[in-house]
Enzyme design. Structure first.
Site, PDB file in Angstrom:
ATOM      1  N   TYR A   1      16.522  -6.608  -3.188  1.00 48.76           N
ATOM      2  CA  TYR A   1      16.283  -6.637  -1.749  1.00 48.76           C
ATOM      3  C   TYR A   1      16.327  -8.051  -1.181  1.00 48.76           C
ATOM      4  O   TYR A   1      17.125  -8.356  -0.292  1.00 48.76           O
ATOM      5  CB  TYR A   1      14.937  -5.960  -1.440  1.00 48.76           C
ATOM      6  CG  TYR A   1      14.401  -6.248  -0.060  1.00 48.76           C
ATOM      7  CD1 TYR A   1      15.146  -5.980   1.079  1.00 48.76           C
ATOM      8  CD2 TYR A   1      13.120  -6.783   0.111  1.00 48.76           C
ATOM      9  CE1 TYR A   1      14.651  -6.248   2.350  1.00 48.76           C
ATOM     10  CE2 TYR A   1      12.614  -7.055   1.368  1.00 48.76           C
ATOM     11  CZ  TYR A   1      13.384  -6.783   2.484  1.00 48.76           C
ATOM     12  OH  TYR A   1      12.888  -7.051   3.737  1.00 48.76           O
TER      13      TYR A   1
ATOM     14  N   LYS B   1      19.225  -9.878   1.126  1.00 47.04           N
ATOM     15  CA  LYS B   1      18.839 -10.359   2.457  1.00 47.04           C
ATOM     16  C   LYS B   1      19.147 -11.854   2.594  1.00 47.04           C
ATOM     17  O   LYS B   1      19.549 -12.328   3.669  1.00 47.04           O
ATOM     18  CB  LYS B   1      17.357 -10.101   2.724  1.00 47.04           C
ATOM     19  CG  LYS B   1      17.002  -8.647   2.943  1.00 47.04           C
ATOM     20  CD  LYS B   1      17.679  -8.039   4.156  1.00 47.04           C
ATOM     21  CE  LYS B   1      17.053  -8.494   5.451  1.00 47.04           C
ATOM     22  NZ  LYS B   1      17.662  -7.808   6.633  1.00 47.04           N
TER      23      LYS B   1
END
Length: 495
Positions: free
Chosen positions: A246, A250
């Site tokens: 994640y 990002k």
């Protein structure tokens, strides 16, 4: 850092046209509700919704956005006229950021958006720590790229606001972490060894090749292929110094935006761990159990009797409504400014809370309001914290017991120890996954500098300070957690 404060935040959004991605998500819904509540004269809010067609997008708007209790205050304000008001302002758009032109099939609608959109708020993301690498790249990296490409064709664009995460900085750093932009190809591995250079296109190619390889192996089940793609994401993230897929993707998304924006005004908002609404419009409202609340529920249900964290480390929490207030304020402050601005949104510098205090609050709440076990009796919890070395030891104990029980189970043909083995094995796997995913956060020694946010707070007029509160010092942690957040989690956990 310069900022625009010619207009109030409320007045700025009057007659504006916005495009919001990820609009069925938690944060986007709070943003939409707040915008409609404080500025009824916003011109139009286009909501990009993943759907097959316009009718399906409208259905998702009605059920997954307007149908939520979050909009209770607006429904009470407008009464029978709420639907008319909402549909006059909100325009669902069927599409998906993983495709060019955001997957919008209607060419006339695309032209309309290019001509009218003034503000783009990109909230779309997959926040799953252990997501498939291909899925996470599609949404968090290529998705960001596609939204930026779309933004460049919006002739009236005043602001591109992107929601990221403070943990793009990784979890190995300590001390004060600055609000600094990420450069293309930058990694968290120290040294100048080219072996650790990050090439985003190469990562995408690697993923496609891996996926084709897995699909060509007819001995692998779809579930096995999925797991392999998840493990690839974690391997690549940790290779370059990030704790999970994640935050790694990002970070890459931020790199792509900063590198490709040209002269478009870009604000990147980096929240820490987002929690339920603190004040308005509905204290305690949240969707889903996320990050630290996964530990809380495991603790309350006695699935996790020891908390794997350093009691003195700071946990950085921030209520969702405060994040939205920052999103709105930064949009106003930097509209039409041809630069990139980074904002940390958290509490670790101004109003820190330790894991010890957090667990104490859990203990106090669930001692007074215990969960019920399968036998119908209240679950009794303990007040413990587990330092790192004890966490490792606990896993070793579980492994030893499992091996011993497995042998005994085999010798007795499964008649005596089968159920005990299954229960212990389930707990072991659950603990192992929790520790593997979250231990980098529960031993994190960094604090997020919010100097840019502090400067922004100083520019907010007195008449709007309360309406757009973004000061974490105003949070009474005991009161918020015990009276608002935990009851909110319990209320919405099954919805």
């Amino acid at each position: 850092m310069e900022s625009n404060r010619e207009k109030s935040i409320v007045e700025f959004f009057k007659a504006k046209t916005l495009l919001i991605t990820g609009s069925t998500g938690f944060l986007a819904k709070i943003f939409v509700e707040k915008l409609l509540r404080v500025q009824a004269d916003v011109k139009r809010v286009f909501l990009l919704i993943r759907a097959a067609d316009a009718a399906s997008a409208m259905q998702r708007l009605q059920h997954e956005i307007l149908g939520k209790e979050l909009f209770k205050a607006l429904k009470e304000k407008y009464g029978d006229g709420f639907q008319s008001f909402a549909t006059s302002k909100l325009w669902p758009v069927a599409g998906d950021i993983v495709h060019e032109n955001l997957g919008i099939q209607d060419s006339k609608l695309v032209s309309k958006l290019f001509k009218e959109v003034q503000i783009i708020v990109n909230v779309a993301a997959t926040t799953n720590f252990f997501e498939r690498y291909d899925v996470s790249l599609d949404i968090n990296v290529l998705g960001a790229k596609h939204v930026m490409q779309f933004a460049k064709q919006c002739v009236k664009l005043e602001m591109f606001l992107h929601v990221s995460t403070a943990y793009v900085s990784g979890t190995e750093r300590s001390g004060l972490i600055p609000e600094k932009r990420l450069l293309m190809g930058e990694t968290l591995r120290s040294g100048s060894n080219s072996y650790y250079e990050l090439d985003i296109e190469a990562e995408i190619d690697l993923t496609e090749k891996k996926k084709a390889e897995l699909q060509s192996d007819h001995n692998l089940t779809p579930q096995a292929q999925k797991l392999a793609m998840k493990e690839l994401g974690m391997q690549r993230a940790r290779f370059f110094g990030w704790p999970n897929t994640y935050v790694f993707t990002k970070a890459m998304g931020e790199m792509v935006l900063g590198h490709s924006r040209g002269n478009l005004p870009l604000v990147i908002v980096r929240p820490s761990i987002i929690t339920s609404i603190l004040r308005d419009p509905l204290p305690g409202w949240i969707e889903g159990i996320r990050t630290i609340d996964i530990f809380m529920m495991a603790y309350a249900n006695r699935e996790l009797q020891n908390f794997p964290g350093d009691p003195q480390m700071t946990v950085d929490l921030i209520p969702g409504d405060m994040v939205v207030n920052v999103m709105m304020a930064t949009t106003v402050a930097h509209s039409n400014q041809q630069s990139e601005f980074i904002y940390h949104v958290g509490s670790s510098t101004r109003n820190p809370i330790t894991y010890d205090s957090l667990v104490q609050c859990w203990f106090d709440y669930f001692s007074a309001n215990p969960r019920t076990g399968k036998d119908g009796n209240p679950l009794k919890i303990t007040r413990k914290m587990t330092p790192s070395i004890r966490t490792t030891f606990l896993i070793m104990v579980y492994q030893f017991l499992l091996q011993a029980l497995h042998l005994l189970n085999f010798l007795t043909c499964g008649f005596i120890f089968g159920r005990l083995y299954d229960d212990l094995n389930r707990k072991y796997k659950y603990l192992k996954v929790l520790i593997d995913l979250f231990e980098p956060y529960t031993f994190f020694k960094g604090r997020f500098d919010d100097a840019n946010l502090e400067k922004l707070r100083a520019t907010i007029g007195e008449e709007e300070e309360e309406m757009f509160d973004m000061d974490s010092k105003h949070i009474d942690w005991n009161s918020y957690l015990h009276d608002i957040h935990i009851p909110g989690i319990l209320k919405y956990e099954c919805k």
